[in-house]
Design a protein around this motif. Structure first.
Motif, PDB file in Angstrom:
ATOM      1  N   ILE A   1       8.679  27.016  22.927  1.00 32.93           N
ATOM      2  CA  ILE A   1       9.860  26.903  23.779  1.00 32.93           C
ATOM      3  C   ILE A   1      11.141  27.095  22.990  1.00 32.93           C
ATOM      4  O   ILE A   1      12.069  27.788  23.438  1.00 32.93           O
ATOM      5  CB  ILE A   1       9.870  25.534  24.494  1.00 32.93           C
ATOM      6  CG1 ILE A   1       8.652  25.407  25.419  1.00 32.93           C
ATOM      7  CG2 ILE A   1      11.164  25.352  25.290  1.00 32.93           C
ATOM      8  CD1 ILE A   1       8.551  26.490  26.474  1.00 32.93           C
ATOM      9  N   SER A   2      11.216  26.505  21.805  1.00 32.37           N
ATOM     10  CA  SER A   2      12.447  26.621  21.021  1.00 32.37           C
ATOM     11  C   SER A   2      12.648  28.050  20.505  1.00 32.37           C
ATOM     12  O   SER A   2      13.782  28.548  20.460  1.00 32.37           O
ATOM     13  CB  SER A   2      12.453  25.617  19.857  1.00 32.37           C
ATOM     14  OG  SER A   2      11.280  25.711  19.080  1.00 32.37           O
ATOM     15  N   TRP A   3      11.547  28.739  20.132  1.00 38.01           N
ATOM     16  CA  TRP A   3      11.670  30.155  19.733  1.00 38.01           C
ATOM     17  C   TRP A   3      12.155  30.987  20.915  1.00 38.01           C
ATOM     18  O   TRP A   3      13.004  31.864  20.755  1.00 38.01           O
ATOM     19  CB  TRP A   3      10.325  30.678  19.237  1.00 38.01           C
ATOM     20  CG  TRP A   3      10.362  32.079  18.664  1.00 38.01           C
ATOM     21  CD1 TRP A   3      10.674  33.234  19.332  1.00 38.01           C
ATOM     22  CD2 TRP A   3      10.086  32.468  17.315  1.00 38.01           C
ATOM     23  NE1 TRP A   3      10.602  34.313  18.486  1.00 38.01           N
ATOM     24  CE2 TRP A   3      10.243  33.876  17.238  1.00 38.01           C
ATOM     25  CE3 TRP A   3       9.704  31.773  16.169  1.00 38.01           C
ATOM     26  CZ2 TRP A   3      10.031  34.587  16.060  1.00 38.01           C
ATOM     27  CZ3 TRP A   3       9.486  32.476  14.997  1.00 38.01           C
ATOM     28  CH2 TRP A   3       9.656  33.878  14.937  1.00 38.01           C
ATOM     29  N   LEU A   4      11.611  30.712  22.098  1.00 42.28           N
ATOM     30  CA  LEU A   4      12.040  31.428  23.294  1.00 42.28           C
ATOM     31  C   LEU A   4      13.547  31.278  23.507  1.00 42.28           C
ATOM     32  O   LEU A   4      14.249  32.260  23.775  1.00 42.28           O
ATOM     33  CB  LEU A   4      11.289  30.903  24.516  1.00 42.28           C
ATOM     34  CG  LEU A   4      11.776  31.410  25.883  1.00 42.28           C
ATOM     35  CD1 LEU A   4      11.562  32.914  26.009  1.00 42.28           C
ATOM     36  CD2 LEU A   4      11.061  30.659  27.004  1.00 42.28           C
ATOM     37  N   LEU A   5      14.048  30.052  23.364  1.00 37.88           N
ATOM     38  CA  LEU A   5      15.477  29.806  23.572  1.00 37.88           C
ATOM     39  C   LEU A   5      16.327  30.486  22.500  1.00 37.88           C
ATOM     40  O   LEU A   5      17.364  31.093  22.806  1.00 37.88           O
ATOM     41  CB  LEU A   5      15.744  28.299  23.588  1.00 37.88           C
ATOM     42  CG  LEU A   5      15.129  27.517  24.759  1.00 37.88           C
ATOM     43  CD1 LEU A   5      15.359  26.032  24.593  1.00 37.88           C
ATOM     44  CD2 LEU A   5      15.678  28.024  26.084  1.00 37.88           C
ATOM     45  N   ILE A   6      15.895  30.400  21.248  1.00 44.44           N
ATOM     46  CA  ILE A   6      16.636  31.032  20.161  1.00 44.44           C
ATOM     47  C   ILE A   6      16.696  32.546  20.354  1.00 44.44           C
ATOM     48  O   ILE A   6      17.760  33.166  20.264  1.00 44.44           O
ATOM     49  CB  ILE A   6      15.994  30.692  18.797  1.00 44.44           C
ATOM     50  CG1 ILE A   6      16.142  29.215  18.478  1.00 44.44           C
ATOM     51  CG2 ILE A   6      16.630  31.530  17.674  1.00 44.44           C
ATOM     52  CD1 ILE A   6      15.314  28.750  17.300  1.00 44.44           C
TER      53      ILE A   6
ATOM     54  N   GLU B   1      18.882  37.685  21.526  1.00 51.85           N
ATOM     55  CA  GLU B   1      18.512  39.014  22.007  1.00 51.85           C
ATOM     56  C   GLU B   1      18.878  39.249  23.473  1.00 51.85           C
ATOM     57  O   GLU B   1      18.613  40.326  24.014  1.00 51.85           O
ATOM     58  CB  GLU B   1      17.009  39.226  21.791  1.00 51.85           C
ATOM     59  CG  GLU B   1      16.598  39.115  20.326  1.00 51.85           C
ATOM     60  CD  GLU B   1      15.089  38.947  20.147  1.00 51.85           C
ATOM     61  OE1 GLU B   1      14.342  39.383  21.040  1.00 51.85           O
ATOM     62  OE2 GLU B   1      14.685  38.366  19.126  1.00 51.85           O
ATOM     63  N   LYS B   2      19.437  38.217  24.122  1.00 57.34           N
ATOM     64  CA  LYS B   2      19.967  38.306  25.499  1.00 57.34           C
ATOM     65  C   LYS B   2      18.901  38.354  26.586  1.00 57.34           C
ATOM     66  O   LYS B   2      19.237  38.377  27.761  1.00 57.34           O
ATOM     67  CB  LYS B   2      20.903  39.526  25.656  1.00 57.34           C
ATOM     68  CG  LYS B   2      21.987  39.623  24.594  1.00 57.34           C
ATOM     69  CD  LYS B   2      22.841  38.376  24.500  1.00 57.34           C
ATOM     70  CE  LYS B   2      23.927  38.509  23.439  1.00 57.34           C
ATOM     71  NZ  LYS B   2      24.678  37.248  23.241  1.00 57.34           N
ATOM     72  N   LYS B   3      17.617  38.370  26.209  1.00 57.77           N
ATOM     73  CA  LYS B   3      16.552  38.391  27.206  1.00 57.77           C
ATOM     74  C   LYS B   3      15.384  37.509  26.745  1.00 57.77           C
ATOM     75  O   LYS B   3      15.088  37.447  25.550  1.00 57.77           O
ATOM     76  CB  LYS B   3      16.039  39.817  27.433  1.00 57.77           C
ATOM     77  CG  LYS B   3      17.032  40.742  28.135  1.00 57.77           C
ATOM     78  CD  LYS B   3      16.410  42.114  28.370  1.00 57.77           C
ATOM     79  CE  LYS B   3      17.399  43.022  29.087  1.00 57.77           C
ATOM     80  NZ  LYS B   3      16.817  44.377  29.339  1.00 57.77           N
ATOM     81  N   PRO B   4      14.727  36.834  27.705  1.00 52.15           N
ATOM     82  CA  PRO B   4      13.520  36.076  27.343  1.00 52.15           C
ATOM     83  C   PRO B   4      12.336  37.034  27.240  1.00 52.15           C
ATOM     84  O   PRO B   4      12.057  37.778  28.186  1.00 52.15           O
ATOM     85  CB  PRO B   4      13.350  35.112  28.523  1.00 52.15           C
ATOM     86  CG  PRO B   4      13.950  35.844  29.690  1.00 52.15           C
ATOM     87  CD  PRO B   4      15.076  36.690  29.124  1.00 52.15           C
ATOM     88  N   THR B   5      11.664  37.045  26.106  1.00 51.95           N
ATOM     89  CA  THR B   5      10.584  38.013  25.908  1.00 51.95           C
ATOM     90  C   THR B   5       9.233  37.323  25.746  1.00 51.95           C
ATOM     91  O   THR B   5       9.137  36.218  25.206  1.00 51.95           O
ATOM     92  CB  THR B   5      10.833  38.886  24.658  1.00 51.95           C
ATOM     93  OG1 THR B   5      10.783  38.049  23.485  1.00 51.95           O
ATOM     94  CG2 THR B   5      12.190  39.567  24.738  1.00 51.95           C
ATOM     95  N   MET B   6       8.204  37.995  26.192  1.00 55.51           N
ATOM     96  CA  MET B   6       6.846  37.497  26.038  1.00 55.51           C
ATOM     97  C   MET B   6       6.468  37.437  24.562  1.00 55.51           C
ATOM     98  O   MET B   6       5.820  36.478  24.116  1.00 55.51           O
ATOM     99  CB  MET B   6       5.881  38.409  26.795  1.00 55.51           C
ATOM    100  CG  MET B   6       4.437  37.916  26.810  1.00 55.51           C
ATOM    101  SD  MET B   6       4.271  36.369  27.713  1.00 55.51           S
ATOM    102  CE  MET B   6       2.497  36.215  27.806  1.00 55.51           C
ATOM    103  N   ILE B   7       6.873  38.431  23.792  1.00 58.45           N
ATOM    104  CA  ILE B   7       6.584  38.432  22.358  1.00 58.45           C
ATOM    105  C   ILE B   7       7.221  37.227  21.683  1.00 58.45           C
ATOM    106  O   ILE B   7       6.637  36.609  20.785  1.00 58.45           O
ATOM    107  CB  ILE B   7       7.070  39.751  21.708  1.00 58.45           C
ATOM    108  CG1 ILE B   7       6.169  40.919  22.133  1.00 58.45           C
ATOM    109  CG2 ILE B   7       7.086  39.638  20.179  1.00 58.45           C
ATOM    110  CD1 ILE B   7       4.744  40.831  21.623  1.00 58.45           C
ATOM    111  N   GLY B   8       8.417  36.856  22.122  1.00 56.67           N
ATOM    112  CA  GLY B   8       9.070  35.678  21.565  1.00 56.67           C
ATOM    113  C   GLY B   8       8.281  34.411  21.840  1.00 56.67           C
ATOM    114  O   GLY B   8       8.096  33.569  20.951  1.00 56.67           O
ATOM    115  N   VAL B   9       7.784  34.269  23.067  1.00 61.22           N
ATOM    116  CA  VAL B   9       6.971  33.112  23.426  1.00 61.22           C
ATOM    117  C   VAL B   9       5.714  33.039  22.554  1.00 61.22           C
ATOM    118  O   VAL B   9       5.365  31.989  21.992  1.00 61.22           O
ATOM    119  CB  VAL B   9       6.576  33.183  24.916  1.00 61.22           C
ATOM    120  CG1 VAL B   9       5.471  32.187  25.244  1.00 61.22           C
ATOM    121  CG2 VAL B   9       7.788  32.912  25.792  1.00 61.22           C
TER     122      VAL B   9
END
Length: 408
Positions: free
Chosen positions: A246-251, A256-264
């Motif tokens: 969750i914290s990586w998703l928020l960072i 990067e201005k968008k929530p990404t699946m790779i980030g999750v």
């Protein structure tokens, strides 16, 4: 066998199967991240480790890791060669309530996945024959010595260093070796206009799911008994992975201005890697802090890699290397003796913090230097890297004569 506990044995057997599943999971994770022309190349590098490392482990590798200590450096090569003496009877030093054969199997699964982790760094550009040689040499000269030093009664264990499930043995060793391989092999050849974005994020998601599932065996099984330590390791694994996700998703969303699946997915793996050395030493509240710290540190490492133009293709150093370093040092900060007999800075134990820091630094230095030397030696006999022409066409076709997507 009156000393064998059926519950403990069942836990470690199941955990060994879970850790075994992590290697195919890694194959899917990496396979989805690379370009479609190199999918099978990186997946076979994970799968082949299952066969090659098993042979190494039987033919002296396990003995070098866990055999009678020789000057704190390595184990006796002959003691357990060919599984001699590795029977259903427990070994009091390695799981006193489970068959020694089960302990062998469990440790074998760790030995299999560790070198496979490195492949993500040099994805798309290493010759398969060279990789097989590297797999053998790296296992013998980097992984096995580290196992002995930390888990087999070697000099780092004697100093008091602890590593619950492989923060140093697995993640630091592989992550730092990945960085050394990036420096030696060099950057990928990217054609004009060619995208290096993940070709199949669904594969990455599948791989992450398998890895997370397997990680419960990776960490929980390291208690070697169905007890409270295993329970807290299971819980800490889930908490750290979830908080980091969750914290990586928020960072990444902010940056990067968008929530990404790779980030999750990447965030989850970072948290799971970071909690690994601490899973059986800290309370759940500390696991939450470690998960939070891991996302910030590993995300920053990935951004630093980009800034410095290091072609760690799949962020092995940034996620596993940095995560393993952070988690291993966090043991020296957050460990509490009420969990597993080890205290850190939160209990005023400065010595444990210093030992953890030294052990991390020494192990990272050793892994980097020896990995680089192995690649250097291999390259003098036969090029580690494929030709530019092969790289442009794709390694699946050129090296293996196959295609992941044979669409007509």
């Amino acid at each position: 066998m009156p000393n064998i506990n059926s519950g403990d044995t069942a836990l470690v057997l199941i955990s060994a199967a879970l850790v075994c599943l992590m290697t195919p999971g890694l194959a899917f994770f990496y396979g989805g991240l690379v370009r479609r022309k190199n999918v099978l190349t990186i997946m076979i590098q994970s799968f082949v480790s299952m066969g090659v490392v098993t042979l190494i482990w039987i033919l002296g590798g396990f003995s070098l890791a866990f055999g009678h200590d020789i000057f704190g450096v390595i184990g006796d090569f002959t003691q357990y060669f060919g599984l001699r003496g590795v029977t259903i009877a427990p070994n009091p030093n390695y799981g006193p309530t489970i068959p020694f054969l089960v302990y062998f199997l469990y440790q074998e699964m760790f030995a299999i996945i560790t070198p496979a982790l490195i492949t993500g760094a040099f994805a798309d550009r290493v010759n398969f024959k060279s990789y097989l040689k590297f797999l053998v040499l790296w296992s013998l000269f980097v992984y096995i010595p580290l196992v002995h030093w930390i888990w087999g009664g070697g000099f780092l264990a004697k100093l008091g260093l602890v590593d619950f499930a492989g923060g140093i043995v697995v993640h630091v060793s592989a992550g730092i070796a990945a960085l050394a391989s990036v420096f030696f092999v060099g950057k990928r050849t990217i054609l004009p206009g060619e995208s290096t974005a993940p070709h199949n994020i669904a594969f990455v998601a599948l791989g992450t799911g398998l890895l997370w599932f397997g990680w419960f065996g990776f960490n929980g099984g390291s208690a070697l008994a169905a007890n409270g330590i295993a329970a807290i390791a299971f819980v800490n694994t889930d908490i750290a992975g979830s908080i980091a996700m969750i914290s990586w998703l928020l960072i990444s969303w902010i940056h990067e201005k968008k929530p990404t699946m790779i980030g999750v997915l990447t965030g989850a793996v970072a948290g799971l890697a970071t909690i690994t050395p601490a899973a059986g030493f800290v309370q759940p509240w500390a696991a939450a802090i470690i998960g939070l710290l891991s996302s910030g540190a590993c995300y920053a490492a990935v951004q630093l890699k980009i800034k410095l133009d290091w072609d760690d293709a799949l962020d092995v150093w940034g996620v596993h290397g940095v995560g393993g370093i952070l988690g291993s040092i966090c043991v020296g900060i957050f460990a509490v003796s009420s969990v597993n007999g080890v205290g850190g800075l939160v209990q005023g134990n400065v010595h444990q913090f210093l030992v953890q820091t030294f052990g991390v630094a020494f192990s990272a230095f050793y892994s980097f230097v020896i990995t680089y030397l192995i690649l250097k030696v291999l390259d003098t006999f036969s090029s580690v890297r494929v030709s530019v022409e092969d790289e442009k066409e794709g390694l699946d076709a050129k090296l293996h004569g196959e295609s992941a997507y044979d669409l007509q």
